[in-house]
Design an enzyme around this catalytic site. Structure first.
Site, mmCIF file in Angstrom:
data_model
loop_
_atom_site.group_PDB
_atom_site.id
_atom_site.type_symbol
_atom_site.label_atom_id
_atom_site.label_comp_id
_atom_site.label_asym_id
_atom_site.label_seq_id
_atom_site.Cartn_x
_atom_site.Cartn_y
_atom_site.Cartn_z
ATOM 1 N N ASP A 33 0.829 -1.208 0.000
ATOM 2 C CA ASP A 33 0.000 0.000 0.000
ATOM 3 C C ASP A 33 0.862 1.256 0.000
ATOM 4 O OD1 ASP A 33 1.042 -0.394 2.526
ATOM 5 O OD2 ASP A 33 -0.865 -0.703 3.525
ATOM 6 N N HIS A 52 -6.893 -3.398 10.657
ATOM 7 C CA HIS A 52 -6.649 -3.310 9.214
ATOM 8 C C HIS A 52 -5.464 -4.175 8.799
ATOM 9 C CE1 HIS A 52 -4.065 0.517 9.948
ATOM 10 N NE2 HIS A 52 -3.243 -0.460 9.633
ATOM 11 N N GLU A 83 -9.426 -1.607 5.647
ATOM 12 C CA GLU A 83 -9.998 -1.268 6.944
ATOM 13 C C GLU A 83 -11.164 -2.213 7.260
ATOM 14 O OE1 GLU A 83 -8.436 0.710 8.726
ATOM 15 O OE2 GLU A 83 -7.757 2.513 7.712
HETATM 16 C C1 F6R Z 1 1.806 -1.062 6.009
HETATM 17 C C2 F6R Z 1 0.581 -1.770 6.307
HETATM 18 C C3 F6R Z 1 -0.148 -1.589 7.582
HETATM 19 C C4 F6R Z 1 0.739 -1.827 8.808
HETATM 20 C C5 F6R Z 1 -0.054 -1.601 10.094
HETATM 21 C C6 F6R Z 1 0.796 -1.744 11.324
HETATM 22 O O1 F6R Z 1 2.301 -1.439 4.729
HETATM 23 O O2 F6R Z 1 0.145 -2.480 5.460
HETATM 24 O O3 F6R Z 1 -1.240 -2.468 7.618
HETATM 25 O O4 F6R Z 1 1.216 -3.128 8.785
HETATM 26 O O5 F6R Z 1 -0.615 -0.310 10.068
HETATM 27 O O6 F6R Z 1 1.715 -0.704 11.358
HETATM 28 P P1 F6R Z 1 2.811 -0.607 12.520
HETATM 29 O O7 F6R Z 1 3.764 -1.742 12.299
HETATM 30 O O8 F6R Z 1 3.477 0.727 12.301
HETATM 31 O O9 F6R Z 1 2.088 -0.719 13.807
#
Ligand code: F6R
Length: 231
Positions: free
Chosen positions: A63, A133, A138
């Site tokens: 993403d 998500h 979401e």
């Molecule tokens: C990023 C993604 C998101 C993250 C999620 C957790 O490419 O796909 O789904 O994996 O927001 O983010 P962190 O690791 O920063 O808590």
């Protein structure tokens, strides 16, 4: 699904990195699937420590945000260029939804088509949001969704505000692989670190449904869930 509990955050990330090496080495020509965010830092750090250079010439990102300036520090293209490509000395093609040839609605269709044609990815790394998500799918995202523009949930914008100078700068929209796109991977490794992620994981496992995106992946034949907490 295989669930592994590894109490130490760094060791949990190292385990995900080891799986990345194992799964991508089983089919070295296949593209790899990357994720971004704090959780993934430890994974890429460990890959670097192991001196791992993926043989694959293609990597797909899950993403990216919509509307950031070219070269923005917050774009996932920038993050992966630094944290994955530069760090490992990898010089393949980085495919990021919304970026370069994948801009605009035609571009997103091209991303999906390229993912189909070059894929399946040998391994897709995944994190999870506190609201459940997966990528930027979401709660409520269709289980058969493909790459598209999405609106970010207020919780996601709040959680990710820590990366921006001001919370108002967090984009309202993003581009994301769909849950069906992600499900095409030969293997999935989901790393959930910290007690803040526990309710989302528990909800998906105990009451899977349309509001728990992880539920879309639970029937995958090679899904490993790594947590640093007991469920
Ligand atoms: C990023 C993604 C998101 C993250 C999620 C957790 O490419 O796909 O789904 O994996 O927001 O983010 P962190 O690791 O920063 O808590």
């Amino acid at each position: 699904m295989i669930h592994e509990v590894i109490g130490d955050r760094l060791m949990a990330a190292a385990r995900a990195a080891d799986l990345f090496i194992e799964k991508s080495s089983m089919n070295p020509q296949a593209p790899v699937g990357l994720a971004t965010g704090s959780t993934m830092d430890g994974v890429y750090q460990h890959l670097e420590q192991r001196g791992f250079l993926p043989e694959s010439s293609d990597a797909f990102a899950l993403d990216d945000y919509k509307g950031l300036a070219e070269g923005s520090e917050n774009s996932y293209f920038t993050e992966l260029s630094k944290n994955f490509a530069a760090r490992l000395g990898w010089s393949g093609r980085l495919h990021v939804p919304g970026h370069g040839p994948y801009a605009g609605s035609h571009g997103l269709a091209l991303f999906e088509q390229t993912h189909l044609e070059l894929g399946p990815v040998s391994i897709q790394l995944l994190g999870i949001g506190t609201n459940g998500h997966i990528a930027f799918n979401e709660p409520g995202a269709a289980f058969d969704s493909i790459t598209r523009e999405v609106e970010l949930h207020p919780q996601t914008r709040q959680d990710n505000a820590r990366f921006f100078a001001d919370p108002s700068q967090v984009p309202t929209h993003a581009y994301s692989q769909g849950l069906a796109t992600i499900n095409r991977a030969s293997s999935l490794v989901l790393l959930a670190l910290g007690e803040r992620k526990k309710p989302a994981v528990l909800q998906a496992l105990e009451s899977p449904g349309p509001l728990t995106p992880l539920a879309a992946l639970l029937d995958h034949s090679d899904l490993t869930l790594i947590t640093d907490f007991q469920l």
